[in-house]
Design an enzyme around this catalytic site. Sequence first.
Site, PDB file in Angstrom:
ATOM      1  CE1 TYR A  25      86.267  32.620  71.437  1.00 19.79           C
ATOM      2  CE2 TYR A  25      86.180  32.058  69.109  1.00 19.79           C
ATOM      3  CZ  TYR A  25      86.882  32.519  70.199  1.00 19.79           C
ATOM      4  OH  TYR A  25      88.207  32.882  70.064  1.00 19.79           O
ATOM      5  CB  SER A  51      79.389  24.926  69.105  1.00 25.19           C
ATOM      6  OG  SER A  51      79.757  26.207  68.641  1.00 25.19           O
ATOM      7  CG  HIS A 108      70.826  42.977  76.212  1.00 26.74           C
ATOM      8  ND1 HIS A 108      70.520  44.290  76.501  1.00 26.74           N
ATOM      9  CD2 HIS A 108      69.722  42.476  75.591  1.00 26.74           C
ATOM     10  CE1 HIS A 108      69.300  44.570  76.055  1.00 26.74           C
ATOM     11  NE2 HIS A 108      68.795  43.485  75.514  1.00 26.74           N
ATOM     12  N   GLY A 134      81.749  43.156  68.561  1.00 27.20           N
ATOM     13  CA  GLY A 134      82.870  42.391  69.070  1.00 27.20           C
ATOM     14  C   GLY A 134      84.164  42.584  68.313  1.00 27.20           C
ATOM     15  CG  ASP A 191      70.076  47.578  73.602  1.00 27.45           C
ATOM     16  OD1 ASP A 191      71.096  48.051  73.072  1.00 27.45           O
ATOM     17  OD2 ASP A 191      69.568  46.499  73.250  1.00 27.45           O
TER      18      ASP A 191
END
Length: 330
Positions: A25, A51, A108, A134, A191
Site C-alpha cells: 500500500y 504494517s 515491474h 501513484g 527501466d
Amino acid sequence: MVEIYYDDDASLDVLAGRKVAVIGYGSQGHAHALNLRDSGVDVRVGLPADSRSRAKAAEEGLRVLTPAEASAEADIIMLLTPDTTHRKIYADSIAPHLSEGKALAFGHGFNIRYGLIEPPAGVDVFMVAPKGPGHLVRRVFEEGKGVPVLVAVENDASGNALAVALAYAKGIGGTRAGALRTTFTEETETDLFGEQAVLCGGASALVQAGFETLVEAGYTPEVAYFECLHELKLIVDLMYEGGISQMRYSISDTAEYGDVTRGPRVVTPAVKAEMRKILDEIRDGTFAREWVAEDDNGRPNFTKLVEEGKQHPIEQVGAKLRPLMSWIAK
C-alpha cells in the site's frame, strides 16, 4: 510500432466475479487498490499485521488482510511492494496459495525477468506498470482521466491473460490514456537502463561534475548550484512538455547554439560506449546478480556510497539556498 489499447479494447466484465488482492500500500499500491475499488472491482489489500499502512488503508474503506490471507482469497494477485521484498513475500505468502487458474501480476518485471520468482505453469503472469507515480495515477483517475501504462504477459496459462491484464489496466484508469504492449524483458531492461544511465545515475553524475568544474575554476558554489542543479528543472519541464525540439525553441539562441555544438563534446562516443556496457550488464544479468547479492548481504557498499553522496558540497550549498525559494514545499 508499439500496440496501444484504449478503453474500447478492454472490458471490466472480465473481472466480474473475480477477487483481486493488491499486496502493498505504498505509492502504487494505494492508487491501484482505490482505483480498482472505484471501478467496481472486488479488491482487498494484503499487508503484514505490523504494517503502519493497515490503518490508512482501512480508513480509506478497503478490506485489509495479511498477504497470505489476501492471496488465499484472491483470483488475481498484484504484487506492488519493493522489488527486494518480492522473493520472501512470494515464498511465504503467495506461492502456497497460487493454485492453477489464478493470476500473478506485477508493476515491474525485475523478479520475473531475472528468474528470482518462478510461478507455476498453470498460472497467468502479467504486468501492468503505470508510467507515473501513484499519487498521479490516483489524482488523474479521480479527474476522469488516466496515466498511460505498460502491459505485458509472461505466461498465458488461461488463454485469456491479455484480456485480464487489459481489464486490470482499465480498472486503474490506464486505458483512458493508453496501454502500451511490451514484454517483461523490455520493460525491465529499459527501466533499469533509464535509471542508471540517464534519469538518476547519469543526471546526478552530470550535475555533480558540472558543479565541481565551476567551483574548481573559482566560481562561487552558490552560483554554480543555480546553474548546474536548480535550473535543470526548468529545462526538463520544457522537454517533458514538448520534447527536445520544443525545449530548444523555448530557450535563447545563445543557449541553443551552445546546446547543439557543446553537448556532443560532453556526451562523447566514449560516454555512449560506457552506456552500452551498462546496458550489457543489465541484459546479461550482471547488475541483477550484483544488486541481489548486495541486498542479501545487508547493503554495505550501497550504504557507503549513499552516505558519501550526502557529503558532497552540492548538498550543503543546496540546503543553504533552498530556504530562499518560497515556492518549494518545506
